[in-house]
Structures are given as structure tokens and as C-alpha cells.
Design an enzyme around this catalytic site. Structure first.
Site, PDB file in Angstrom:
ATOM      1  N   GLN A  42       0.856  -1.207   0.000  1.00 56.71           N
ATOM      2  CA  GLN A  42       0.000   0.000   0.000  1.00 56.71           C
ATOM      3  C   GLN A  42       0.880   1.241   0.000  1.00 56.71           C
ATOM      4  OE1 GLN A  42      -3.390   0.065  -0.228  1.00 56.71           O
ATOM      5  NE2 GLN A  42      -3.758  -2.133  -0.036  1.00 56.71           N
ATOM      6  N   ARG A  51      -0.007   9.827  -8.928  1.00 55.19           N
ATOM      7  CA  ARG A  51      -1.288   9.203  -8.580  1.00 55.19           C
ATOM      8  C   ARG A  51      -1.953   9.955  -7.422  1.00 55.19           C
ATOM      9  NH1 ARG A  51      -3.712   4.380  -5.402  1.00 55.19           N
ATOM     10  NH2 ARG A  51      -2.716   5.318  -3.605  1.00 55.19           N
ATOM     11  N   GLY A  75     -12.483  -0.845  -2.814  1.00 60.17           N
ATOM     12  CA  GLY A  75     -11.096  -1.261  -2.611  1.00 60.17           C
ATOM     13  C   GLY A  75     -10.336  -0.167  -1.887  1.00 60.17           C
ATOM     14  N   GLU A  97     -13.098  -3.009   1.628  1.00 65.05           N
ATOM     15  CA  GLU A  97     -11.789  -3.602   1.311  1.00 65.05           C
ATOM     16  C   GLU A  97     -11.862  -5.113   1.539  1.00 65.05           C
ATOM     17  OE1 GLU A  97      -8.845  -2.785  -0.024  1.00 65.05           O
ATOM     18  OE2 GLU A  97      -8.141  -4.801   0.453  1.00 65.05           O
ATOM     19  N   GLU A 126     -18.454  -7.381  -4.244  1.00 63.07           N
ATOM     20  CA  GLU A 126     -19.502  -8.200  -4.880  1.00 63.07           C
ATOM     21  C   GLU A 126     -20.435  -8.819  -3.829  1.00 63.07           C
ATOM     22  OE1 GLU A 126     -16.288  -8.265  -5.601  1.00 63.07           O
ATOM     23  OE2 GLU A 126     -16.080  -8.049  -7.778  1.00 63.07           O
ATOM     24  N   GLU A 140      -9.517   3.407  -6.952  1.00 59.61           N
ATOM     25  CA  GLU A 140      -8.274   3.348  -7.736  1.00 59.61           C
ATOM     26  C   GLU A 140      -8.139   1.892  -8.142  1.00 59.61           C
ATOM     27  OE1 GLU A 140      -5.508   2.279  -9.115  1.00 59.61           O
ATOM     28  OE2 GLU A 140      -4.049   2.773  -7.549  1.00 59.61           O
ATOM     29  N   GLU A 149      -5.321  -6.963 -14.051  1.00 56.59           N
ATOM     30  CA  GLU A 149      -5.927  -7.143 -12.719  1.00 56.59           C
ATOM     31  C   GLU A 149      -7.443  -7.283 -12.810  1.00 56.59           C
ATOM     32  OE1 GLU A 149      -4.719  -4.633  -9.383  1.00 56.59           O
ATOM     33  OE2 GLU A 149      -2.834  -4.190 -10.394  1.00 56.59           O
TER      34      GLU A 149
HETATM   35  C1  LIG Z   1      -4.924  -0.410  -6.168  1.00 57.19           C
HETATM   36  S1  LIG Z   1      -5.414  -0.671  -4.530  1.00 57.19           S
HETATM   37  C2  LIG Z   1      -5.981   0.940  -4.085  1.00 57.19           C
HETATM   38  C3  LIG Z   1      -6.021   1.170  -2.591  1.00 57.19           C
HETATM   39  C4  LIG Z   1      -6.469   2.551  -2.173  1.00 57.19           C
HETATM   40  N1  LIG Z   1      -7.827   2.835  -2.621  1.00 57.19           N
HETATM   41  C5  LIG Z   1      -5.542   3.622  -2.679  1.00 57.19           C
HETATM   42  O1  LIG Z   1      -5.941   4.330  -3.616  1.00 57.19           O
HETATM   43  O2  LIG Z   1      -4.429   3.731  -2.184  1.00 57.19           O
HETATM   44  C6  LIG Z   1      -6.885  -1.614  -4.767  1.00 57.19           C
HETATM   45  C7  LIG Z   1      -7.468  -2.163  -3.499  1.00 57.19           C
HETATM   46  O3  LIG Z   1      -8.730  -2.715  -3.830  1.00 57.19           O
HETATM   47  C8  LIG Z   1      -8.910  -3.933  -3.142  1.00 57.19           C
HETATM   48  N2  LIG Z   1      -9.887  -4.702  -3.938  1.00 57.19           N
HETATM   49  C9  LIG Z   1      -9.717  -5.188  -5.188  1.00 57.19           C
HETATM   50  N3  LIG Z   1     -10.835  -5.824  -5.613  1.00 57.19           N
HETATM   51  C10 LIG Z   1     -11.730  -5.725  -4.595  1.00 57.19           C
HETATM   52  C11 LIG Z   1     -13.058  -6.194  -4.421  1.00 57.19           C
HETATM   53  N4  LIG Z   1     -13.678  -6.891  -5.366  1.00 57.19           N
HETATM   54  N5  LIG Z   1     -13.686  -5.928  -3.250  1.00 57.19           N
HETATM   55  C12 LIG Z   1     -13.053  -5.222  -2.266  1.00 57.19           C
HETATM   56  N6  LIG Z   1     -11.787  -4.769  -2.373  1.00 57.19           N
HETATM   57  C13 LIG Z   1     -11.124  -5.003  -3.518  1.00 57.19           C
HETATM   58  C14 LIG Z   1      -7.520  -4.534  -3.074  1.00 57.19           C
HETATM   59  O4  LIG Z   1      -7.398  -5.475  -2.026  1.00 57.19           O
HETATM   60  C15 LIG Z   1      -6.665  -3.283  -2.866  1.00 57.19           C
HETATM   61  O5  LIG Z   1      -6.453  -3.007  -1.508  1.00 57.19           O
END
Ligand SMILES: C[S@@+](CC[C@H](N)C(=O)[O-])C[C@H]1O[C@@H](n2cnc3c(N)ncnc32)[C@H](O)[C@@H]1O
Length: 380
Positions: A42, A51, A75, A97, A126, A140, A149
Site C-alpha cells: 500500500q 497518482r 477497494g 476492502e 460483490e 483506484e 488485474e
Molecule cells: C490499487 S489498490 C488501491 C487502494 C487505495 N484505494 C488507494 O488508492 O491507495 C486496490 C485495493 O482494492 C482492493 N480490492 C480489489 N478488488 C476488490 C473487491 N472486489 N472488493 C473489495 N476490495 C477489492 C484490493 O485489495 C486493494 O487493496
């Protein structure tokens, strides 16, 4: 080196119907989500200034979208976007999350005294249920070359379930770009491959003389395996703008408010590029993306913000660019036209990884067209 989630062994597709995949959730969780459960990972995203500045400016320069509103952060990771949404004046923020990172996010929210506004929910977007629909979805979700991804599927799912008909998406639009490039990497990768094959031939000779077994029947499959590894995998790279040798082309434009999963399963485009450098080498193609924060037509942003991952002389992003190398490189000249047939689809074994078919044809200034070339690449 880039630092997005490792997807290499993630989410084996167990069955497919109508082009969209049914995914083994346990495998997906163990291999894809696990990366995001580390603060180390993270932090890498939180340290990407391009970003961070883009998301920060998009929220704080468009407070009218947040003041008194309900927000869903899909997420949330460390919780950063949810925290900014609350600081910008949101009435309620649902921060969802999938990983245990949710516990850190909850702590961070409390430490910043926003626990009355931000509710952190641990679970897949979901699967969770919210008590109300929201005015804004912020997320994001972008992977390498935008769609690796496949996290955008989850954002689309959230939008269809939880966004009010008048709601706004953050970001609101996305685009994929492609351009011809020159790069020393093509020669490096070819010499790595050749070195690896030399080593194999030595190994075959030794195994025959020391142990009496002739391994040469495996030379062809070994060579194919290594060719894929060294020459067909796309590479993460931070290109300098000088390495772009032709005009850039848009492969795909996405309106985050209306796009469906079906629309992003496959990206297909025929684009052309004109070489803009004198007597140079076409060593491959570079791919990148940008996203925009524009609000929606009926409720536009007061200040539009762009987040671009294009080659830059300033700070790059952790996404860098994806580079598709050609072997061998081709001599080209200013004014030559390149016609590219591009197709990107999800790997059948793993819906979070991509296969790319990239065909191209070069039209010389004399009017003569060189024979078309087709290449397969893997974004892993
Ligand atoms: C790219 S990171 C972004 C984290 C944060 N929002 C940021 O901008 O720093 C994407 C996050 O989304 C979570 N994530 C991905 N798919 C998800 C889902 N279907 N449901 C919940 N969380 C999800 C991942 O575990 C990850 O922590």
C-alpha cells in the site's frame, strides 16, 4: 520496477459462459488479494506522487461532489480515498476492502477522527450490502496498461448495484494509448535468450556424456518456453518521451458511468502511427493509459483533473508503461506509416492477466508496404 498486485498465479477460471468468467474465489484471494494485504505494498502506491496528487486534486478541487453526500470507496486499501472524501465534506463514506488491510484502514480512520463518517467494511464489493445508494463511487482500480488485474469489473458491479441514477464516478473516464518506440531492451532480451539457449546446449552435451541420456528432443519445447519468457512477455518500463518515435494512438476510450464488463473483456483496435524521427529503429510499441475526473454531464467537475501514465521527463508513475518488443527491430524513417492491428483479451487460465495480439504493417515513403508481421505477447 512497477509494483501492482501480483497476478501471476491468481484466480484460475473454472468455467466460462458468454465470454465472462466464473472465478475460483479462494485461489483468487490467495494469489491476487494477498499482495494488497501488506502495508509495504500500500505504501508503494501511497508514495506515487502523480497518482496521489491527481486523486487529491480531483476530490479537493471538486468539493461540490462531496459536501453532504454519500460516497463508496471500492477497494479502500489503507483508506486514503475514503479519508479524503470525508475531509472534503462527505456525510457518509462506505470504505470497502477485501483484505485484512481493512483493519489498518479502520485504525487510520479513527486516528484521523473520522470514524463517525467513514465506515470501513471488510469484504468483497460483490458480496457486501450497503444500507443506501451513494452519490459518488471513488476507486483506484487501474492495473498495468489499465485493464490488467480486471479490478474494474468490481467497480462496474458496485456502480450497477449502489450508485444513484444521478451519481458520479471518480475517475469518470479512461483511455488506453499505444505508440511505436525505440529501446535498447530489445537487444538485451534477445541476448539473454541466446545466452540461455547456449547454456541449454552445454547442458544437453554434458548430460549425454556424464549420464548417458540424450536430452536434445527437449530442445524445441525448452526454446519455446524461454522465447515466451524473454521475448513475448511485455515489460514494465519507464520510457523517456524521446523513445517514442511515432505519433500516439488511442486504443480504447471508456466512460466509467456507462461501460459494461462485456465492453472491456476484449480491446480491439486498428490504429495508425506516423514515424516522427529521422532514420531510427522501431524496437517495439509502448502502451499506457490515462484517467480523467470530469464528473458527469448533468453534474460536471468544477476542475477537471487528468492522471496520465504516459512517458514523462518528470516523475513517472508506479504503473510505468508496458513495452511490447519486436525481434528483430526494423529501420524506419520520418513519414513512414505503421498500421497496427491490436487485440487484447483475458488469459483463459487467469482472468486478471492479458494476452495481446499485435500485428503491424509498415508503409514506406516510397509507397512500398513491407510484409505484415504478427506477434503474440503476454501481460503477466
Ligand atoms: C490499487 S489498490 C488501491 C487502494 C487505495 N484505494 C488507494 O488508492 O491507495 C486496490 C485495493 O482494492 C482492493 N480490492 C480489489 N478488488 C476488490 C473487491 N472486489 N472488493 C473489495 N476490495 C477489492 C484490493 O485489495 C486493494 O487493496
Amino acid at each position: 520496477m512497477g509494483s501492482r498486485a501480483n497476478g501471476a498465479a491468481a484466480g484460475k477460471v473454472t468455467s466460462t459462459s458468454n465470454g465472462s468468467a466464473t472465478v475460483d474465489k479462494d485461489v483468487d484471494f490467495a494469489n491476487y488479494f494477498c499482495t494488497y494485504a501488506f502495508l509495504y505494498h500500500q505504501k508503494e502506491m501511497l508514495s506515487d506522487r502523480v497518482r496521489m496528487d491527481a486523486y487529491y486534486n480531483s476530490v479537493f478541487n471538486n468539493k461540490h461532489h462531496f459536501i453532504g453526500k454519500t460516497v463508496l470507496d471500492v477497494g479502500t486499501g489503507s483508506g486514503i480515498l475514503a479519508i479524503w472524501s470525508a475531509q472534503a465534506g462527505a456525510r457518509k463514506v462506505y470504505a470497502v476492502e477485501a483484505t485484512k488491510m481493512a483493519e489498518h484502514a479502520r485504525e487510520l480512520v479513527k486516528a484521523n477522527n473520522l470514524q463517525d463518517v467513514v465506515e470501513v467494511i471488510e469484504g468483497s464489493i460483490e458480496d457486501i450490502t450497503l444500507p443506501e445508494k451513494v452519490d459518488v463511487i471513488i476507486s483506484e482500480w487501474m492495473g498495468y496498461f489499465l485493464l490488467r488485474e480486471s479490478m474494474f469489473d468490481s467497480v462496474i458491479c458496485a456502480r450497477d448495484r449502489w450508485l444513484k441514477p444521478t451519481g458520479v464516478m471518480y475517475p469518470s473516464h479512461a483511455r488506453m494509448w499505444l505508440a511505436p518506440i525505440r529501446s535498447g531492451l530489445a537487444d538485451h532480451k534477445m541476448s539473454d535468450y541466446e545466452g540461455c539457449m547456449d547454456d541449454w546446449h552445454g547442458f544437453v552435451n554434458e548430460t549425454k556424456s556424464y549420464y548417458g541420456v540424450d536430452m536434445s528432443v527437449l530442445t524445441k519445447p525448452f526454446s519455446e518456453e524461454q522465447k515466451k519468457y524473454y521475448l513475448q512477455n511485455s515489460l514494465w518500463n519507464n520510457l523517456h518521451p524521446n523513445q517514442v518515435v511515432g505519433t500516439t494512438a488511442i486504443l480504447k476510450e471508456i466512460d466509467c458511468l456507462t461501460v459494461s464488463v462485456e465492453d472491456i473483456l476484449k480491446v480491439e483496435a486498428t490504429v495508425s502511427s506516423t514515424i516522427i524521427k529521422e532514420d531510427t529503429r522501431l524496437c517495439g510499441f509502448g502502451g499506457w493509459f490515462d484517467v480523467h475526473f470530469k464528473g458527469r454531464k448533468e453534474n460536471p467537475a468544477e476542475c477537471e483533473v487528468e492522471l496520465t501514465t504516459a512517458p514523462s521527463i518528470n516523475d513517472g508513475t508506479h504503473w510505468g508503461q508496458q513495452v511490447f518488443l519486436l525481434h528483430p527491430a526494423v529501420r524506419v524513417n520520418e513519414g513512414n506509416e505503421i498500421l497496427v492491428n491490436f487485440s487484447m483479451s483475458r488469459s483463459e487460465e487467469n482472468h486478471r492477466l492479458m494476452n495481446v495480439d499485435l500485428g503491424y504493417e509498415i508503409k514506406l515513403s516510397s509507397g512500398k508496404t513491407l510484409p505484415p508481421v504478427r506477434n503474440k505477447f503476454y501481460i503477466e
